[in-house]
Design an enzyme around this catalytic site. Structure first.
Site, PDB file in Angstrom:
ATOM      1  N   LYS A  67      43.282  48.582  27.994  1.00  0.00           N
ATOM      2  CA  LYS A  67      42.756  48.285  26.663  1.00  0.00           C
ATOM      3  C   LYS A  67      41.853  49.391  26.142  1.00  0.00           C
ATOM      4  O   LYS A  67      41.950  49.803  24.999  1.00  0.00           O
ATOM      5  CB  LYS A  67      41.991  46.952  26.682  1.00  0.00           C
ATOM      6  CG  LYS A  67      42.748  45.823  27.329  1.00  0.00           C
ATOM      7  CD  LYS A  67      44.025  45.439  26.578  1.00  0.00           C
ATOM      8  CE  LYS A  67      44.751  44.309  27.271  1.00  0.00           C
ATOM      9  NZ  LYS A  67      46.005  43.945  26.605  1.00  0.00           N
TER      10      LYS A  67
ATOM     11  N   TYR B 235      42.179  34.151  28.362  1.00  0.00           N
ATOM     12  CA  TYR B 235      43.438  34.901  28.405  1.00  0.00           C
ATOM     13  C   TYR B 235      44.500  34.061  29.127  1.00  0.00           C
ATOM     14  O   TYR B 235      44.322  33.704  30.293  1.00  0.00           O
ATOM     15  CB  TYR B 235      43.169  36.210  29.143  1.00  0.00           C
ATOM     16  CG  TYR B 235      44.355  37.066  29.520  1.00  0.00           C
ATOM     17  CD1 TYR B 235      44.494  37.496  30.837  1.00  0.00           C
ATOM     18  CD2 TYR B 235      45.294  37.496  28.585  1.00  0.00           C
ATOM     19  CE1 TYR B 235      45.548  38.328  31.211  1.00  0.00           C
ATOM     20  CE2 TYR B 235      46.343  38.326  28.954  1.00  0.00           C
ATOM     21  CZ  TYR B 235      46.464  38.730  30.274  1.00  0.00           C
ATOM     22  OH  TYR B 235      47.506  39.545  30.635  1.00  0.00           O
TER      23      TYR B 235
ATOM     24  N   ILE C   1      37.654  44.387  31.115  1.00  0.00           N
ATOM     25  CA  ILE C   1      38.769  45.216  30.640  1.00  0.00           C
ATOM     26  C   ILE C   1      38.584  45.731  29.212  1.00  0.00           C
ATOM     27  O   ILE C   1      39.173  46.727  28.830  1.00  0.00           O
ATOM     28  CB  ILE C   1      40.095  44.436  30.797  1.00  0.00           C
ATOM     29  CG1 ILE C   1      41.300  45.362  30.646  1.00  0.00           C
ATOM     30  CG2 ILE C   1      40.151  43.292  29.808  1.00  0.00           C
ATOM     31  CD1 ILE C   1      42.624  44.656  30.883  1.00  0.00           C
TER      32      ILE C   1
ATOM     33  N   ASP D 267      35.731  40.218  34.419  1.00  0.00           N
ATOM     34  CA  ASP D 267      36.798  41.077  33.933  1.00  0.00           C
ATOM     35  C   ASP D 267      36.250  41.832  32.728  1.00  0.00           C
ATOM     36  O   ASP D 267      36.024  41.237  31.670  1.00  0.00           O
ATOM     37  CB  ASP D 267      38.021  40.223  33.552  1.00  0.00           C
ATOM     38  CG  ASP D 267      39.224  41.074  33.196  1.00  0.00           C
ATOM     39  OD1 ASP D 267      39.051  42.282  32.897  1.00  0.00           O
ATOM     40  OD2 ASP D 267      40.354  40.541  33.203  1.00  0.00           O
TER      41      ASP D 267
END
Lengths: 488, 475
Positions: free
Chosen positions: B279, B155, B242, B240
């Site tokens: 998300k 990302y 997410i 992470d």
């Protein structure tokens, strides 16, 4: 701490320096006050003998007006039948410019509060994670690690965390004294600046809070102009925290730095910035509506990018946009809030006055700055702490001692009066009156060693130690940091 | 872009901090083209059917009908409804950085449902969106100059979130298509050694699982291998997660929490999870970032630090209500997965028809499209050239692999959950037309990869959250 110290070392090695230093400011003897309150919180019916919280600068006086508005304006929420059609667009909106309606409403509100035709440009409004995040954000933009900001003392204790902890920036106090009502003098500014120069520290700016926390006073025009000329001359930034702007409840009228700037062509606007928030003026600390406003385009641009770390929830932006665009409501709220604060201030200062306790004459904020110097055994920080413990444990009022605000003179206490109802206020005042009454009766060295009431307040303070170390009371940090787990 | 060095610019530079005047925000890049193109000419099915379709934004817009329906039926979730306003005041004045207990409990429960593991509500700490949460963890774990290892492609905004104000470095762990971009022990060791040789102090490994941009999940073996690596080196592991609830197909998602619970040899003080509702629920605007650590000291420190980015209590209140509704949550997780699966099947199916393959994935809001054979040559420049064609001629704003620090040119991330079915159809048609017109330069996919690896921080603002459009906000 045998092997435990090895564990500690191991842990310290694992984490960052920031994580293991005390920059969060919560290791301090002031936990007593908070503990005392948490263990034994006052309740008018359930616990009338408990500790009354007077250490939290919250504005709880006008929720009736707000709740009434909420009921009449269901479209302000994205969860009501009227507002849910905007739920999706609001939930997915993550643009760090923020909702235009939010920025416009906040700019308009700021303008109304400051009056005198001062207008704010919505395109200079940048969000921060509460004023806590906003203050840190502007510091990151203006100063490098090791640089310093001058801060007039006494000042809000959490600045030590907000401006220094993760930024690595230093704070240098500009000493203000009671002899001239704690005004910020050019001389004091120069002294602080010189001290920094001699220590080879790069001063990047001056941080003023106006209206002042903990004093509750506002800066007069002359002082503001003097500050502006000082920062221009030194070519350093001026950050004005105007978080209490709408809490000004009586004359003289509040003068925002915006007003000074608008009327002064000689000032370099690239040096002037605001921090603002709705936590105190509206009573919304939970909503984390922090604002950075700068006259410097590059700062606006940079701060905006940085605001990604602490944007305001769009659900809240939506609500605030609606509420603060309602001109009628806003005008009525500002007036009524000021009236109610004025009433509280009058009541508390009058009652204190009856027993010979003076407060600094002030006209803003959610507190008064109480003078208990004549009740100190001696004009020292230790004596102040001793008195404070008596007030917390015996009188059962959690007030905040001046040393936690880095006040150079012992004996001053900040007393919050807007975070409780009338009944609680009465109970608190009664306790203070009783406490002072008992002291009068004693007139011999008692538990706190009062010899007599000094009628002469002009104490010699040359022997008093100036408070320079970072002492903070968690109960006066926002957001709150109670020792025990959250209650709700 | 270089600023003209007039004396006033110079003075201005000195006025502000280094952080303010460096490029750590990551927005100075040639990738503005894609965003500009979209902003200047945004697609609308009726008003502007030839406009640019936004496929560069990883948003989940597929489940809002369910959420809105729940909102209508649960007015008490809001502090502004007649049913909820009695809680307005207490909510508005609540600024305790522990957060509302009901919020923490609901989030812990939700995380547990998604992963099949239990989470302790007392380890839940808030962050200013996942942006703030990731930065906060970095501040807690590393000093300026320290480094985190990070598997690439990754990302792009990590370059800003983990580095900008923290002064921490990121060192890529290069993953390659030859083994489907899996994270190998070798690649980890290579990256670690490189750091050692450069005298850089590695403090941890940052992984995103499910992966952005790949959309794949880590298998048990890889997770265990990573855990043993970080234990051996005594460095942190930040996961992470997410995209945890966007897993729409087998294999089942395995959270690091699951690995930890079954492993007594792992030092839990090294394990931390970053999470968010942006998300999984589609709520990026609400800034609900979460830090979850198994290290008590990190929880305590992070909690104090969360003051800089707490979640609005108005939002905490609503989320607490929404995520405590077990029936709704279970239905949402299932339905969300179904809808994502459907989108994925359609897009990959249609792409396959014209010979375009995607990395086989089962999560995320995007697919990782393989256009290597459409490159003139296997270089970054060729990838950028192809990207410009896709933006300006095909009028699709997809994200070039180089912006994710992918070591191999030719991969593109294509988001598919931020649009309705109709727009999806239009987008697919355009891709198909384009693919048919543009003949592959090479049919042999086993390219020689002497091509330059992407090391500099090139970022596309359109794939950073929060968004940073060049022009002013439109709404």
């Amino acid at each position: 701490m045998g092997s435990a110290s090895n564990d500690q070392q191991h842990k310290n090695f694992l984490l960052s320096k920031i994580a293991t230093n005390h920059g969060h400011g919560e290791d301090s003897p002031y936990f007593d006050g908070w503990k005392a309150y948490d263990k034994n919180p006052f309740h008018p019916t359930n616990n009338p003998g408990g500790v009354i919280q007077m250490g939290l600068a919250e504005n709880q006086l006008c929720f009736d007006l707000i709740e009434d508005w909420i009921r009449r304006n269901p479209q302000a929420s994205i969860c009501t039948t009227e507002g849910v059609k905007e739920f999706k667009d609001t939930a997915i909106f993550q643009d760090y410019h923020g909702l235009p309606a939010f920025r416009q409403a906040v700019a308009k509100f700021m303008g109304k509060v400051r009056g005198c035709g001062v207008t704010f440009d919505p395109n200079r409004i940048v969000m921060g994670g509460g004023s806590t995040g906003a203050s840190e954000l502007i510091t990151f933009c203006l100063a490098d690690p090791g640089d310093a900001f001058l801060v007039p003392s006494p000042y809000y204790p959490a600045f030590d965390r907000d401006l220094k902890w993760r930024t690595g920036v230093q704070l240098f106090p500009v000493i203000c004294e009671s002899s001239n009502d704690f005004k910020i003098t050019k001389a004091a500014l120069e002294v602080a600046y010189q001290k920094a120069q001699e220590a080879n520290i790069n001063v990047k700016g001056l941080m003023v809070t106006n209206p002042s926390n903990p004093l509750g006073t506002i800066l007069d025009r002359e002082t503001l102009q003097s500050i502006v000329s000082f920062i221009n001359e030194k070519r350093i930034h001026l950050v004005c925290d105007e978080i209490y702007a709408a809490t000004v409840f009586s004359n003289p009228k509040f003068i925002s730095i915006a007003e000074i700037i608008e009327g002064d062509d000689t000032c370099n606007r690239d040096l002037v910035h605001f921090v603002y928030s709705l936590s105190k003026d509206m009573g919304f600390p939970g909503f984390r509506v922090g604002i950075v406003y700068s006259y410097n385009d590059e700062v606006v641009n940079c701060a905006r990018k940085m605001s990604s770390f602490g944007l305001v929830s769009t659900q809240t932006q939506h609500l605030i946009a609606s509420m603060l665009s309602d001109d009628e409501f806003v005008e009525r709220f500002i007036d009524e809030s000021a009236n109610r604060l004025a009433t509280r201030y009058k009541v508390i200062t009058r009652e204190l006055g009856k027993v010979g306790i003076e407060c600094l004459k002030s006209n803003g904020g959610l507190f008064c700055w109480m003078d208990l110097r004549k009740l100190l055994k001696e004009p020292t920080a230790e004596a102040e702490m001793e008195l404070w413990r008596v007030i917390v444990h015996d009188v059962k009022l959690n007030v905040s001692p001046g040393s936690s605000f880095h006040c150079s003179e012992p004996g001053w206490f900040r007393v919050c009066f807007a975070n409780m109802d009338d009944e609680t206020m009465e109970a608190a005042l009664k306790r203070i009156l009783n406490f002072v009454g008992k002291l009068r009766e004693a007139e011999v060295p008692s538990g706190i060693g009062i010899k007599s009431f000094k009628s002469n307040l002009r104490l010699s303070l040359s022997s008093s130690r100036r408070i320079e170390e970072t002492i903070m009371s968690p109960c006066i940090l926002s957001p709150r940091s109670p020792l025990v787990k959250a209650k709700t």
